[in-house]
Enzyme design. Structure first.
Site, PDB file in Angstrom:
ATOM      1  N   ASP A 196      36.497  25.063  -0.358  1.00  0.00           N
ATOM      2  CA  ASP A 196      36.795  25.831   0.850  1.00  0.00           C
ATOM      3  C   ASP A 196      37.212  27.258   0.517  1.00  0.00           C
ATOM      4  O   ASP A 196      36.762  27.823  -0.480  1.00  0.00           O
ATOM      5  CB  ASP A 196      37.883  25.107   1.660  1.00  0.00           C
ATOM      6  CG  ASP A 196      37.667  25.221   3.151  1.00  0.00           C
ATOM      7  OD1 ASP A 196      37.706  26.349   3.675  1.00  0.00           O
ATOM      8  OD2 ASP A 196      37.461  24.182   3.809  1.00  0.00           O
ATOM      9  N   HIS A 241      41.255  28.891   6.563  1.00  0.00           N
ATOM     10  CA  HIS A 241      40.393  27.721   6.731  1.00  0.00           C
ATOM     11  C   HIS A 241      40.696  26.626   5.721  1.00  0.00           C
ATOM     12  O   HIS A 241      40.842  25.453   6.066  1.00  0.00           O
ATOM     13  CB  HIS A 241      38.944  28.187   6.617  1.00  0.00           C
ATOM     14  CG  HIS A 241      37.914  27.168   6.961  1.00  0.00           C
ATOM     15  ND1 HIS A 241      37.311  26.364   6.021  1.00  0.00           N
ATOM     16  CD2 HIS A 241      37.346  26.836   8.141  1.00  0.00           C
ATOM     17  CE1 HIS A 241      36.423  25.582   6.609  1.00  0.00           C
ATOM     18  NE2 HIS A 241      36.416  25.842   7.902  1.00  0.00           N
ATOM     19  N   SER A 284      34.435  21.537  11.020  1.00  0.00           N
ATOM     20  CA  SER A 284      35.248  21.803   9.819  1.00  0.00           C
ATOM     21  C   SER A 284      36.495  20.944   9.811  1.00  0.00           C
ATOM     22  O   SER A 284      36.994  20.572   8.749  1.00  0.00           O
ATOM     23  CB  SER A 284      35.663  23.274   9.776  1.00  0.00           C
ATOM     24  OG  SER A 284      34.639  24.086   9.281  1.00  0.00           O
TER      25      SER A 284
END
Length: 762
Positions: free
Chosen positions: A137, A210, A542
């Site tokens: 990520d 994220h 996600s």
């Protein structure tokens, strides 16, 4: 319990060509390692020698970037067109692909999924104790309380990873929870991207949020008192709170927000080398053949090592054929809603203390006092009623609560902007957009009412001139119905690369999930103020993938001998397809019942997955046979399998998958499937088949009953599907018909359920 994205990386496709120009750029190179001369002790030395031997008449010399030890047989290097031509002429060369780049593709969820501290999968799996989850990520914010290692035992001795140093990151940032952190950026830097403190940290530290969010969703430690500006208050906790986290940063906040395929492949390669048990990727590449897709390549190598790989299905819904990450060795996860809602209440009052109260959607991130404030409503003037752009007089509206009627000519965002422009104190608006709002949309104090409540308020105010209102923000409730629903952005099947394989596999929570965030990064906007928070509500597939990888970690802890396919099968065959109103799971976009092209086998049910009764198992050879059925060249199969002497025992597209897919084309409407089930109960058992099939789909199963011996015993069956094509036409979602096959034991304790789907070819 104490309890915070919408990203999906889309990267431009590989191009296989023989370059003729002298553009200097990164390439991924596949090699036949059986051709390595005996004089070289390692592949790395051989690759270095090959690259250095390439002549260069002008420009920069060729340069090695990464040597891949697991995900492919080969390396990546900086090459010009003339370098590439020389490399392609070498006998050991298999294929070369230019690097590719792209841009970016969210807690009540434990309780919504039925996870309980006293019973079920959580305590049985020891909360994921000692499993290691690799997150590929954007990096991690190690100081987040979600990565606190209090109460965790020492790091497992089998761990081979490391915590690297870099900008604002060093080895002390790792602990017994965050046991590894690395970053990969060579490919991106070679393209001239500026990775610096201005755009990002040149280290595993997360700049974008994220990676921190997905890692804490999968395995975050319990954090009491977490919230998103007063909403979703409680304990934030990951699916496997005792699991270890290893972060592999491959995605960077450069000026164009890009990542390089070479770096993604290097991150996956290192995760395998380090010894992760599971891997989650909330990113994806275009729908290209498996030999061109770095995630498919890396996941195949991981699966071969017994590493469970979960990937997001993509945010390109609701149209058909939009699935990403659909290889059969990947668990592909779509997104669904939760039963938790966020609101503000509006109590309207008129003469004689006559009142009416409504509840509307809101995420406004501040608590402001609105008590007995006057309401402005331009009744009698249609333009003012709907608050169209520049329709209101600021001198009339300023300081009041603006009410805007529903109109298909003035959307909620225009109405909110008009309220802001005229200095209204807040706005009550009527809209049919409710389910599609995001927290970031509420930069202004707004209450979004549905059409029915909007009419109640409008009727209330029409009769009396002087109406006042009380508004209370920051309300959270946990009985929103119907839930779950398949969210509008979740990518849908069929999978364009192999449409005969149903994808997604399952859906999991992916809307307004509360998970960790960085305290120095914007989390919300209120007016002109940028607000920060340690936790944030975000949405996307996600968020769905880390839910599944966390549950898979729990299953692995309970069943350490299960294969990757067994874990996926347990998740799929125990998934449910009804919501909390006991009706079918709905497609949020249409408001009608969804289907397996939307949700695969259904919504994950962790506790049932712990005891599925039977599983559909697969070996690496099964996947190789599947690849052999795809009309790939010998070299292309070698790229995927990383074998020079691979064997196709049979060219079999119909692998032992827990779902059944019939693609309708050229009047083909019949298909026969062969499957093998494995008993994972502790005792012998007898199961019988139950088929649910719609009109127009005839399904036969042979035999109708299966008698299993002790644990580990297997039984085979055949399923034949005939679809009546009379009058059927491809629709926007391409689905023809669908039903289900269930194997049920005599005690009716186990129901092993699989979807049967017919869909039109694209």
């Amino acid at each position: 319990m104490c309890s915070k994205l919408l990203f999906f990386l889309v990267i431009t496709g590989f191009v296989t060509s023989s370059a003729t120009d002298d553009v200097y750029m990164p390439y991924i190179v596949h090699m036949d390692t059986s051709a390595m001369p005996a004089t070289f002790s390692t592949h790395e030395h051989w690759y270095e020698s090959l690259v250095s031997s390439i002549g260069s008449s002008r420009g920069k010399p060729p340069r090695l970037l990464y040597v891949y030890r697991h995900v492919i047989k080969g390396f990546s290097a900086m090459l010009s067109g003339s370098h590439l031509q020389q490399l392609q002429a070498m006998p050991a060369h298999l294929a070369t692909h230019p690097d590719s780049y792209g841009t970016l593709h969210t807690t009540r969820t434990p309780s919504f999924l039925g996870l309980n501290k006293q019973t079920g999968l959580w305590p049985a799996g020891k909360f994921g104790n000692d499993t290691i989850i690799g997150i590929i990520d954007t990096g991690i914010w190690p100081e987040s309380k979600s990565f606190d290692d209090k109460g965790m035992p020492p790091v497992p001795e089998r761990w081979r990873g490391a915590c690297e140093t870099g900008v604002e990151f060093n080895t002390s940032n790792c602990n017994r929870k965050l046991i590894g952190a690395r970053s990969f950026s060579k490919g991106l830097k070679e393209r001239g991207m500026n990775i610096s403190e201005i755009y990002d940290y040149d280290s595993p530290r997360d700049f974008m949020g994220h990676g921190t969010h997905t890692a804490s969703t999968a395995a975050g430690s319990p954090v009491c008192g977490a919230d998103y500006f007063g909403y979703a208050k409680g304990t934030a906790v990951g699916m496997a709170p005792m699991a270890r986290v290893a972060m592999y940063k491959v995605l960077w906040a450069t000026d164009t927000f890009e990542s390089a395929a070479t770096d993604v492949l290097a991150g996956m390669d290192q995760a395998i080398e380090d010894g992760v048990d599971l891997m989650s990727l909330s990113l994806g590449f275009p729908q290209t053949p498996f030999f061109d897709n770095v995630i498919a390549l890396g996941a195949f190598a991981a699966t071969e090592q017994g590493i469970f790989v979960s990937c997001s299905a993509g945010n390109s819904g609701p149209h058909a054929y939009t699935i990403f990450n659909g290889a059969p060795w990947i668990t592909t996860v779509g997104a669904s809603t939760l039963d938790r809602g966020y609101a503000a209440s509006a109590t309207l009052r008129r003469e004689g203390n006559d009142t009416t109260e409504v509840l509307g959607l809101s995420f406004y991130p501040e608590s402001i006092l609105i008590f007995d404030d006057p309401v402005y409503y331009g009744k009698g003037n249609t333009t003012k009623e709907i608050c169209s752009s520049n329709s209101l007089d600021a001198s009339e509206v300023a300081g009041k609560i603006l009410f805007c009627s529903y109109s298909n000519k003035s959307d909620a965002f225009t109405q909110m902007d008009e309220a802001n422009r005229t200095s209204a104190k807040a706005v009550i608006l009527v809209t049919d957009f409710g389910p599609f709002f995001r927290p970031s949309d509420f930069y202004f104090p707004a209450v979004a009412l549905g059409l029915k409540d909007g009419e109640i308020v409008k009727d209330f105010m029409t009769k009396i001139v002087n109406t006042t209102v009380d508004i209370k923000f920051q309300i959270t409730f946990s009985d929103q119905k119907p839930a779950p629903q398949v969210v509008y952005f979740s990518s849908r099947g069929p999978y364009r690369i192999t449409p005969g394989l149903l994808k997604p596999d399952v859906v999991a929570p992916g809307v307004n999930v509360l998970a960790a965030w960085m305290p120095n990064r914007e989390a919300a906007v209120a007016g002109s103020d940028y607000l920060v928070s340690d936790y944030r509500l975000l949405s996307g597939t996600s968020m769905s993938s880390p839910h599944v990888v966390g549950v898979a970690a729990l299953l692995r802890a309970v069943h350490p001998g299960w294969s990757v396919a067994a874990i996926r099968s347990a998740l799929m065959t125990t998934a449910y397809t009804t919501d909390n109103t006991h009706g079918p799971i709905l497609d949020m976009t249409t408001g009608v019942a969804g289907n397996p092209l939307d949700y695969g086998s259904g919504h994950i049910d962790p506790n049932k997955a712990m005891d599925p009764g039977l599983i559909y198992d697969l070996s690496v050879q099964d996947y190789i046979d599947f690849v052999c059925s795809l009309n790939y060249t010998q070299e292309q199969v070698r790229i995927i399998t990383r074998r020079s002497n691979y064997t196709c025992t049979t060219s079999n597209f119909d692998i032992n998958y827990p779902s059944f897919m019939v693609i309708l084309y050229n009047n083909v409407s019949t298909q026969t499937f062969k499957r093998v089930l494995t008993n994972v109960q502790d005792s012998p058992a007898v199961y019988h088949a139950v088929v649910e099939a719609p009109i127009g789909m005839n399904v036969t199963v042979e035999p109708q009953a299966l008698s299993f011996g002790p644990k580990g015993s297997t039984q085979a069956f055949t399923l034949r599907v005939e679809v009546d094509l009379g009058g059927m036409r491809p629709e926007s979602n391409y689905i023809g018909n669908y039903g289900h096959l269930s194997w049920i034991d005599k005690e009716q304790k186990h129901v092993v359920r699989s979807p049967i789907v017919s869909a039109f070819a694209p």
